[in-house]
Design an enzyme around this catalytic site. Structure first.
Site, short mmCIF file in Angstrom:
data_model
loop_
_atom_site.label_atom_id
_atom_site.label_comp_id
_atom_site.label_asym_id
_atom_site.label_seq_id
_atom_site.Cartn_x
_atom_site.Cartn_y
_atom_site.Cartn_z
N GLU A 117 0.82 -1.22 0.00
CA GLU A 117 0.00 0.00 0.00
C GLU A 117 0.84 1.25 0.00
OE1 GLU A 117 -1.09 -2.60 1.55
OE2 GLU A 117 -3.13 -2.79 0.82
N HIS A 186 -10.72 -4.78 10.52
CA HIS A 186 -11.31 -4.61 9.19
C HIS A 186 -12.57 -3.78 9.24
CE1 HIS A 186 -8.63 -7.85 8.02
NE2 HIS A 186 -8.96 -7.63 6.76
#
Lengths: 395, 428
Positions: A117, A186
């Site tokens: 990322e 998450h």
């Protein structure tokens, strides 16, 4: 005040499908939607698409289709737009949002990245510095924390640090907030984090129309945009008008939408919570409370004018958000109303937010950790002084 | 002569020939008189050198016979030599002036000076075109100057004046110049590397997807960063992706052996940074960063590789900063003999000596260049002094490129330009 740079003029939209019936079909984009609604394979299956009758009734599309068509149309209109992220290409998108785009635009424009990322977000920002228009997909916004240095320091601050020389026309998009049973790492909502930063635009669509309009506006925008989707909304269908399906359709940034008019209490919400707020408004209506539901759409810049105008009308406010309460969106909205419309408030501002805990896994605990329709109803009643019991800390 | 002993063809040895059998030629003892370099080589002697990675030594400074014998053909023309000399002197004089101004209170905040490392900036950047990009770190004044940003713009930016290259909004660590394709100035180490990789990606994308090609080849991006950065995750992520997608980028490591007070040897498990290139499939080159001609030779090949589309190169330049990490750094941890050793290898003195020995110019011509640079820098200071501070209205400007933040409308123009776009909210 600096002059607006010459605005980008976009070429007239290219018809999406080359299928033979395209020229007969008045809504070529619906052809693509019909194909998407079918299982693959696509291509010459134009004849296999069921004939649809276009009556005056609105068409329904899912948020997923809305996002897919928005991406497709913008990539088609401007060749400098490209998509990068994990699984966006061959996997057709981790949530199938980018389905079909690899086949259509090729691996040069739909890039499957390694799991890096920080690296690929920085690459996207560098490409945006140098004249391209990247769309960086995060599999969920939780993973954006690995790249947050680039979102904030390289993207958000660059136009300011370079005094307007380097603008960063990039979109960071992906699902945000809680899904179902995915656990603490998450499930976080990042609206407050990104909305805190000057130089970013933060958008949170609810319906398919919002998703299409805001994503198109974000891709065309010359500034970095954080586009917060919601995984649980991807499969929901919403009616859309023909205007929404037109490829030049886009919504303004910085403007909220009044989803439902009312006169007794204002409820602000964004993303999935708009649906809950509308359900709460239905329940409240049966009890004689007319709630006005505002879909924020744009978290930064926040449409303070709309919120304040509504509060001046109803005199009561309930803010609803899914994220953690401390320093959240509701806190900012409350302060904005206190600053601008204090005399109009007849009751303290009520704030509904997620529980101040990392998201638990067990289904019943998760239900308690995320706002439910009942919580919104109770808060609205408290704001209207209709509750029997004074406010206690919601779960 | 340096040019004769260095063959760029070695860059192009295939990655597959990684038997490790052939070891690269050892550094001649004369050139690498740095005890630190010897330590590195001793430490690295156990590892078989990969065919694609090799160490290039500087024969320039050693007074050895081989160098003198080969010194019949200068590596550069007179014009090139004078350009290099002028650029390095500009970097040095400018940075010295920054120190003076800082201690007089005209400059403030964090200021990181580049004294001693000029050979790297000049050696690489002077080979670039205007369309090529440079991405740097907080030690970016000299990169800006080499890339062509006028000294007065940089000085005014350091003073925080409205005439600076970023109108005073960036400062010492954030030099941006769109016309010179200087894409920053980043304070976080490692932050510039992905941005540079992205600019290289954009260059390749433009060539392949948008079909805008330049006759020279791909536009090259240069990423400058230090030894400390080479332990950072983003560095490795970008080495991977740059090689994977064969991006036109040169990763230049300015290994000055110190990251503030942390010695490179204390922080790094394998201090030979050039070896990290072959792990990712790209050539890794070590070069003496105090020798501008050597740097230039390596740079030429790396840039040409990138232009041809052969992908990235990792170049480790062994260099040294004569001053502390920043002007606030007391610089107590570096040993004096290390400093004197590298001071003796001052790149400017070395180039001056070379130019005179090769009869490329006379001493008085070089002196006149130095005088010219002194005048340029003095003028830059006067300009910066006389420039106005930014007006108060500048505080809220340029947060967005979009003037009012309402985005672009369906017809492609800014919505706020549309006279029908009112303050009312959108209704359902």
């Amino acid at each position: 005040m600096r002059q607006c740079p010459p605005a980008t003029r976009f070429p007239s939209p290219v018809p999406l499908s080359a299928s033979p019936s395209a020229h007969r079909d008045p809504f070529p984009s619906l052809q693509v939607l019909a194909q998407l609604a079918q299982a693959p394979p696509p291509a010459a299956a134009a004849a296999a698409a069921p004939a649809r009758t276009y009556s005056a009734a609105a068409k329904e599309i899912t948020v997923r289709e809305a996002l897919n068509t928005a991406l497709d149309e913008e990539m088609s209109a401007d060749p400098s737009v490209f998509l990068m992220g994990e699984e966006v290409g061959e996997y057709q998108g981790a949530y199938k949002i980018s389905k079909g785009l690899l086949d259509k635009y090729g691996p040069d424009r739909v890039l499957d990245t390694p799991i890096t990322e920080a690296g690929f977000t920085g690459i996207g920002v560098g490409a945006a510095y140098h004249g391209l228009r990247p769309i960086v997909e995060f599999m969920t916004f939780n993973f954006s924390m690995q790249a947050i240095d680039h979102i904030i320091n390289s993207a958000a601050k660059s136009n300011y640090m370079s005094a307007g020389q380097i603008s960063v026309p990039i979109v960071f998009r992906g699902p945000n907030g809680a899904a179902a049973g995915v656990g603490a790492q998450h499930s976080q909502c990042y609206a407050a984090w990104y909305a805190h930063v000057p130089g970013l635009k933060v958008l949170a669509p609810y319906s398919a129309e919002d998703a299409r309009g805001l994503l198109k506006a974000a891709i065309r925008d010359p500034d970095p945009v954080v586009f917060l989707e919601n995984e649980l909304l991807y499969g929901e269908s919403f009616p859309v008008s023909a205007e929404v399906l037109d490829s030049s359709f886009c919504l303004p940034i910085g403007k909220a939408k009044i989803e439902r008019q009312g006169k007794d209490v204002t409820i602000t919400a964004f993303s999935k919570m708009v649906g809950y707020a509308l359900q709460a408004a239905d329940i409240l209506a049966k009890e004689g409370i007319s709630a006005e539901v505002i879909n924020l759409l744009s978290i930064r810049p926040l449409d303070r004018a709309a919120i304040n105008a509504s509060v001046r009308k109803t005199n009561r406010l309930v803010t609803v958000e899914e994220g953690f309460p401390q320093h959240g969106i509701g806190a900012e909205i409350c302060m904005s109303v206190v600053e601008d419309s204090f005399e109009y408030l007849d009751a303290p501002v009520e704030r509904i937010a997620g529980a101040d805990v990392p998201m638990p896994y067990a289904a019943n605990l998760e239900r308690m950790a995320v706002p439910q329709v009942d919580d919104i109803v109770r808060a609205a009643k408290r704001a209207c002084y209709r509750a029997a019991v004074p406010m206690a800390a919601t779960a | 002569m340096a040019a004769a002993s260095f063959t760029a063809a070695k860059f192009l040895a295939p990655v597959a020939a990684r038997s490790g059998g052939e070891r690269a030629p050892p550094l001649p003892a004369g050139a690498s008189s740095s005890s630190f370099a010897r330590t590195l080589r001793r430490g690295g002697a156990h590892h078989p050198r990969l065919r694609t990675a090799f160490a290039v030594s500087s024969d320039l400074l050693a007074g050895n016979k081989a160098a003198q014998a080969a010194a019949t053909h200068p590596a550069v023309t007179r014009e090139e030599a004078l350009e290099l000399y002028e650029d390095m002197v500009l970097g040095r004089v400018f940075e010295d002036m920054c120190a003076q101004m800082y201690y007089r209170g005209k400059m403030f905040g964090f200021v990181h000076l580049y004294n001693g490392q000029e050979a790297v900036s000049t050696g690489f950047i002077k080979l670039l075109n205007q369309a090529d990009c440079v991405v740097s770190t907080y030690r970016d004044h000299v990169h800006a100057l080499s890339k062509g940003v006028p000294a007065r713009s940089v000085m005014a930016e350091l003073f925080g004046k409205a005439t600076g290259c970023c109108r005073g909004q960036g400062g010492s660590m954030h030099m941006f110049s769109a016309p010179h394709n200087l894409l920053g100035g980043f304070a976080f180490i490692g932050e510039g590397i992905p941005v540079a990789t992205g600019a290289a990606f954009a260059a390749k994308y433009r060539h392949e997807v948008l079909k805008e090609s330049s006759p020279d080849g791909l536009d090259v991006t240069m990423a400058f960063f230090g030894d400390g950065t080479c332990n950072n995750g983003q560095f490795f992520e970008c080495l991977n992706m740059a090689q994977l997608w064969k991006l036109p980028i040169v990763f230049v490591v300015e290994n000055n052996l110190w990251a503030i007070g942390m010695s490179h040897l204390r922080a790094t498990s394998d201090p030979e940074i050039w070896k990290k290139g072959p792990s990712f499939g790209m050539p890794g080159v070590h070069v003496d960063g105090m020798d501008v001609l050597k740097v230039r030779e390596v740079a030429k090949e790396a840039i040409e590789r990138a232009r041809r589309g052969e992908g990235p190169t990792l170049v480790e330049c062994e260099t040294y900063r004569f001053r502390g990490h920043s002007l606030a750094d007391p610089d107590e941890l570096r040993k004096p003999d290390e400093k004197t050793h590298y001071a003796a290898r001052d790149p400017i003195t070395a180039l001056k000596k070379y130019i005179i020995e090769q009869n490329l110019a006379t001493e008085s011509e070089l002196k006149s260049i130095e005088k010219k640079i002194d005048d340029v820098v003095e003028e830059a200071v006067e300009f910066a002094d006389a420039s106005p501070h930014p007006p108060r209205s500048q505080l809220l400007e340029n947060v967005f490129a979009d003037p009012k933040g309402f985005g672009i409308g369906p017809d492609g123009t800014y919505r706020c330009e549309d006279p029908k776009f009112t303050q009312g909210t959108a209704q359902v």
